[in-house]
Write a protein that holds these residues in place. Structure first.
Motif, PDB file in Angstrom:
ATOM      1  N   THR A 117      52.255 -61.795 -43.171  1.00 31.59           N
ATOM      2  CA  THR A 117      52.344 -61.466 -44.593  1.00 31.59           C
ATOM      3  C   THR A 117      51.313 -60.392 -44.956  1.00 31.59           C
ATOM      4  O   THR A 117      50.358 -60.156 -44.221  1.00 31.59           O
ATOM      5  CB  THR A 117      52.120 -62.733 -45.442  1.00 31.59           C
ATOM      6  OG1 THR A 117      52.479 -62.460 -46.793  1.00 31.59           O
ATOM      7  CG2 THR A 117      50.675 -63.183 -45.377  1.00 31.59           C
ATOM      8  N   GLU A 118      51.526 -59.729 -46.051  1.00 28.78           N
ATOM      9  CA  GLU A 118      50.625 -58.645 -46.447  1.00 28.78           C
ATOM     10  C   GLU A 118      49.195 -59.156 -46.610  1.00 28.78           C
ATOM     11  O   GLU A 118      48.956 -60.289 -47.038  1.00 28.78           O
ATOM     12  CB  GLU A 118      51.109 -58.010 -47.741  1.00 28.78           C
ATOM     13  CG  GLU A 118      52.462 -57.324 -47.576  1.00 28.78           C
ATOM     14  CD  GLU A 118      52.774 -56.361 -48.711  1.00 28.78           C
ATOM     15  OE1 GLU A 118      51.939 -56.247 -49.626  1.00 28.78           O
ATOM     16  OE2 GLU A 118      53.845 -55.722 -48.652  1.00 28.78           O
ATOM     17  N   SER A 123      46.940 -58.570 -48.707  1.00 29.37           N
ATOM     18  CA  SER A 123      46.524 -58.936 -50.071  1.00 29.37           C
ATOM     19  C   SER A 123      46.979 -60.338 -50.455  1.00 29.37           C
ATOM     20  O   SER A 123      46.447 -60.933 -51.400  1.00 29.37           O
ATOM     21  CB  SER A 123      47.083 -57.922 -51.069  1.00 29.37           C
ATOM     22  OG  SER A 123      48.510 -57.892 -50.994  1.00 29.37           O
ATOM     23  N   ALA A 124      47.972 -60.871 -49.731  1.00 29.68           N
ATOM     24  CA  ALA A 124      48.509 -62.202 -50.059  1.00 29.68           C
ATOM     25  C   ALA A 124      47.980 -63.293 -49.139  1.00 29.68           C
ATOM     26  O   ALA A 124      48.248 -64.476 -49.371  1.00 29.68           O
ATOM     27  CB  ALA A 124      50.038 -62.166 -49.992  1.00 29.68           C
ATOM     28  N   GLY A 162      46.985 -67.211 -49.776  1.00 27.55           N
ATOM     29  CA  GLY A 162      47.510 -67.567 -51.091  1.00 27.55           C
ATOM     30  C   GLY A 162      48.767 -68.423 -51.028  1.00 27.55           C
ATOM     31  O   GLY A 162      49.521 -68.464 -52.009  1.00 27.55           O
ATOM     32  N   TYR A 201      51.482 -67.885 -49.570  1.00 28.94           N
ATOM     33  CA  TYR A 201      52.575 -66.963 -49.847  1.00 28.94           C
ATOM     34  C   TYR A 201      53.798 -67.347 -49.008  1.00 28.94           C
ATOM     35  O   TYR A 201      53.694 -68.055 -48.003  1.00 28.94           O
ATOM     36  CB  TYR A 201      52.119 -65.539 -49.499  1.00 28.94           C
ATOM     37  CG  TYR A 201      52.877 -64.460 -50.235  1.00 28.94           C
ATOM     38  CD1 TYR A 201      52.700 -64.268 -51.603  1.00 28.94           C
ATOM     39  CD2 TYR A 201      53.755 -63.627 -49.560  1.00 28.94           C
ATOM     40  CE1 TYR A 201      53.379 -63.267 -52.287  1.00 28.94           C
ATOM     41  CE2 TYR A 201      54.435 -62.616 -50.222  1.00 28.94           C
ATOM     42  CZ  TYR A 201      54.251 -62.446 -51.594  1.00 28.94           C
ATOM     43  OH  TYR A 201      54.921 -61.460 -52.254  1.00 28.94           O
ATOM     44  N   GLN A 202      54.962 -66.851 -49.438  1.00 28.25           N
ATOM     45  CA  GLN A 202      56.189 -67.168 -48.711  1.00 28.25           C
ATOM     46  C   GLN A 202      56.079 -66.710 -47.245  1.00 28.25           C
ATOM     47  O   GLN A 202      55.647 -65.602 -46.957  1.00 28.25           O
ATOM     48  CB  GLN A 202      57.397 -66.488 -49.358  1.00 28.25           C
ATOM     49  CG  GLN A 202      58.727 -66.899 -48.709  1.00 28.25           C
ATOM     50  CD  GLN A 202      59.901 -66.156 -49.309  1.00 28.25           C
ATOM     51  OE1 GLN A 202      59.778 -65.004 -49.701  1.00 28.25           O
ATOM     52  NE2 GLN A 202      61.044 -66.821 -49.383  1.00 28.25           N
ATOM     53  N   GLU A 211      54.033 -67.493 -45.102  1.00 26.41           N
ATOM     54  CA  GLU A 211      52.673 -67.349 -44.575  1.00 26.41           C
ATOM     55  C   GLU A 211      52.344 -68.539 -43.681  1.00 26.41           C
ATOM     56  O   GLU A 211      52.375 -69.691 -44.125  1.00 26.41           O
ATOM     57  CB  GLU A 211      51.647 -67.245 -45.697  1.00 26.41           C
ATOM     58  CG  GLU A 211      50.231 -67.038 -45.159  1.00 26.41           C
ATOM     59  CD  GLU A 211      49.165 -67.096 -46.238  1.00 26.41           C
ATOM     60  OE1 GLU A 211      47.978 -66.956 -45.895  1.00 26.41           O
ATOM     61  OE2 GLU A 211      49.508 -67.297 -47.422  1.00 26.41           O
ATOM     62  N   ASP A 258      52.030 -54.907 -44.422  1.00 19.90           N
ATOM     63  CA  ASP A 258      51.647 -53.728 -45.195  1.00 19.90           C
ATOM     64  C   ASP A 258      50.929 -52.689 -44.341  1.00 19.90           C
ATOM     65  O   ASP A 258      51.021 -51.480 -44.592  1.00 19.90           O
ATOM     66  CB  ASP A 258      50.782 -54.115 -46.404  1.00 19.90           C
ATOM     67  CG  ASP A 258      49.523 -54.868 -46.002  1.00 19.90           C
ATOM     68  OD1 ASP A 258      49.586 -55.672 -45.047  1.00 19.90           O
ATOM     69  OD2 ASP A 258      48.471 -54.658 -46.633  1.00 19.90           O
TER      70      ASP A 258
END
Length: 597
Positions: A103-104, A106-107, A110, A112-113, A115, A164
């Motif tokens: 995942t990116e 920045s995420a 968090g 995140y989906q 992740e 990213d």
């Protein structure tokens, strides 16, 4: 125009000589997918039907090419799916590099989906080298170390690249503090050789033996000529661990075949009666099939010193390249003048192959599965590549497939996972597009993933100069190996809810994809069917309806195993009468070697 990180990844793969990346797309690797679109099919993106298949195809490619296999998957679920194939590489010591998205940045952290903590996930399977790349300047060193480690340690490695980062401009590492450059791709491992005093000690042990046995594994593959010469000088027999099945030809009269639970009677007797043991390039795990502890003096040769002396109390341990070490050892060897031991081995081997033919020809309902592999052996192209799945198919592969010429073969040896035969064969075809490949698989593995990978075969066949890839399905509607393990080891009858498979026509499915397809329901059809698929000039499926009650009982089965199977029958096994009848008919071929049936 400035290269992106994704562009640079593919450029570095090309510099390492990578021609195929076995992969499945996903948004976690979108930046690299874009780079593939601009790369003019260099390297090729080979799309499997599932990421696990991508990993298996990379393993098959590496096993049959000797080069690094490369697989790629997206973050989260895609990365998770790679694990089984990567563990197969780890346990069979195969060089594979996995490139996975994340995942990116920045995420991260968090929830995140998709992740997943990929460093924790790959920590064991890629324990030799695992890196997450978070800035472009890391890339050269990360990719190069992944390849060099995979080759040097014969292990899977993994590179994690956040999504990213893949689309950012690539910038190389500078000659600066806290930046790590890398030299250009390439690696030629050194030819390791043990010290001269240790080679002399090994020669003394081997020369003192009167009944010498040699065990070879996949580590002896580059030393086949030297192994044959050593066996001739010492008057020895040579047994083969399953991963070393293709090291020596089975046409050599002193080669006793496979060893272990799936092994042959001559290999069992070779180990039982020897007084000296030479192990070359093998980490065969089942010490109960080696000589009794203390019975034989032993010498072991292996490139990896951490694996020496693990299975048997070896007297001399030689850490080095098998070929170079045997070449240094050969001038010092002098075998026994009495060749009675060697003559006995050759007599046992000749008798065994006659017995195997008789067992293969025993009537069954409808086809004897042993005969499937026996008939293949009679027709096997001298440059074929053969893969086998786990399960009862591995029994017939181990005992009935006769290696000759330049034939190569393998299976999932240590992990013994289901579902590897078909993707291994696909990987083999990309490694050697000019050679025929044959996958021997059970219907359980075929339903697990083999049917889907027929789509992959149909898609890429036009890329192969020799388009022959034959998938032979042992169609018995039973998870057969487990059924027999329940009977022979657990004393339990067949539990049909877990063991019976839904019936399906594998030939009809293959025909719908445009492949050659033949259904075999009688033994007389089997030989002509093999002739047809091996001469078809295109991929084919051979769907053979065979008897699930032909026992994969080893020729050295213990009394306890026989007692357990009898207990299973007495408890009401649904196929009790038929399995006893087939077992008696089969074992009679060993008990009465002069009889045809």
């Amino acid at each position: 125009m400035t290269d992106s990180v994704g562009d640079y990844v593919l450029r570095r793969l090309r510099e390492w000589g990578v021609e195929e990346v076995f992969a499945y797309p996903g948004d976690g690797i979108n930046g690299i997918i874009v780079a593939f679109g601009k790369a003019d099919d260099r390297p090729r993106f080979v799309q499997s039907r599932h990421e696990e298949m991508s990993a298996f195809e990379a393993v098959g490619y590496a096993k049959f090419s000797g080069r690094v296999g490369v697989c790629m998957a997206t973050s989260g679920p895609g990365a998770i799916h790679l694990l089984n194939g990567l563990y197969d590489a780890k346990l069979d010591h195969v060089p594979v590099v996995a490139i996975v998205g994340q995942t990116e940045r920045s995420a991260m952290g968090g929830s995140y989906q998709q992740e997943v903590d990929l460093q924790a996930l790959f920590k064991d399977v890629a324990s030799d080298y695992l890196v997450e790349v978070n800035v472009a300047e890391q890339l050269p060193n990360a990719i190069d170390r992944a390849f060099r480690t995979a080759l040097t340690r014969r292990a899977p490695t993994a590179i994690i690249i956040p999504s990213d980062l893949q689309t950012e401009d690539y910038s190389p590492p500078a000659h600066a503090f806290k930046q790590v450059p890398s030299s250009g791709p390439g690696l030629k491992p050194p030819m390791l050789l043990p010290s001269q005093p240790e080679i002399v000690r090994a020669a003394e042990v081997l020369n003192a033996g009167q009944r010498v046995a040699v065990l070879v594994g996949q580590g002896a593959r580059g030393a086949a000529v030297e192994v044959e010469q050593v066996a001739d000088v010492l008057g020895a027999g040579v047994a083969k661990a399953l991963l070393g099945k293709d090291v020596l030809s089975d046409e050599l009269p002193f080669v006793t075949g496979s060893i272990g639970l799936l092994g042959t009677r001559p290999s069992y007797e070779l180990m039982r009666d020897c007084d000296t043991l030479l192990i070359v390039g093998s980490n065969f795990p089942y010490s109960q099939f080696l000589p009794e502890f203390g019975q034989a003096r032993a010498v072991q040769i292996d490139l990896d010193g951490t694996l020496i002396g693990m299975r048997y109390p070896t007297e001399v341990n030689l850490v080095g390249d098998a070929r170079a070490t045997l070449q240094a050892l050969l001038p010092m060897l002098s075998g026994p003048t009495d060749r009675a031991w060697r003559e006995k081995i050759e007599k046992n081997v000749a008798g065994w192959w006659n017995t195997m033919k008789r067992e293969a020809m025993v009537d069954a309902e409808p086809v004897n599965p042993m005969r499937i592999v026996w008939e293949l052996s009679e027709r096997l192209p001298s440059n074929a590549i053969v893969t086998s799945d786990s399960g009862s198919a591995a029994n017939w592969y181990a005992r009935h497939l006769r290696i000759r010429g330049e034939v190569r073969s393998s299976l999932s040896g240590t992990l013994a996972t289901m579902g590897a035969a078909v993707p291994y064969a696909i990987g083999a075809k990309f490694a050697h597009p000019d050679r025929p490949a044959i996958a021997i698989t059970g219907d359980g593995a075929m339903q697990m993933n083999g049917m889907a990978e027929l789509l992959t075969i149909a898609r890429y066949a036009e890329r192969w100069t020799d388009r022959r890839l034959v998938v032979c399905v042992l169609h018995n509607n039973d998870l057969n190996q487990v059924t027999w393990e329940l009977r022979a080891m657990g004393g339990a009858p067949k539990f049909e809810e877990s063991q019976v498979l839904p019936d399906v026509s594998y030939a009809d499915f293959a025909r719908g994809l445009g492949l050659e397809a033949i259904t075999v329901r009688s033994p007389d059809e089997l030989g002509p069917a093999w002739d047809r698929v091996l001469s078809a000039g295109r991929p084919a499926v051979l769907d053979v309806h065979c008897d699930p009650e032909v026992p994969p009982i080893p020729p050295h089965a213990t009394f306890e195993q026989a007692e357990s199977m009898l207990a299973a029958v007495l408890k009401g096994d649904p196929e009790a009468f038929h399995l006893v009848r087939q077992g008696v008919k089969t074992k009679l071929q060993e008990a009465l070697p002069g009889r045809h049936r």
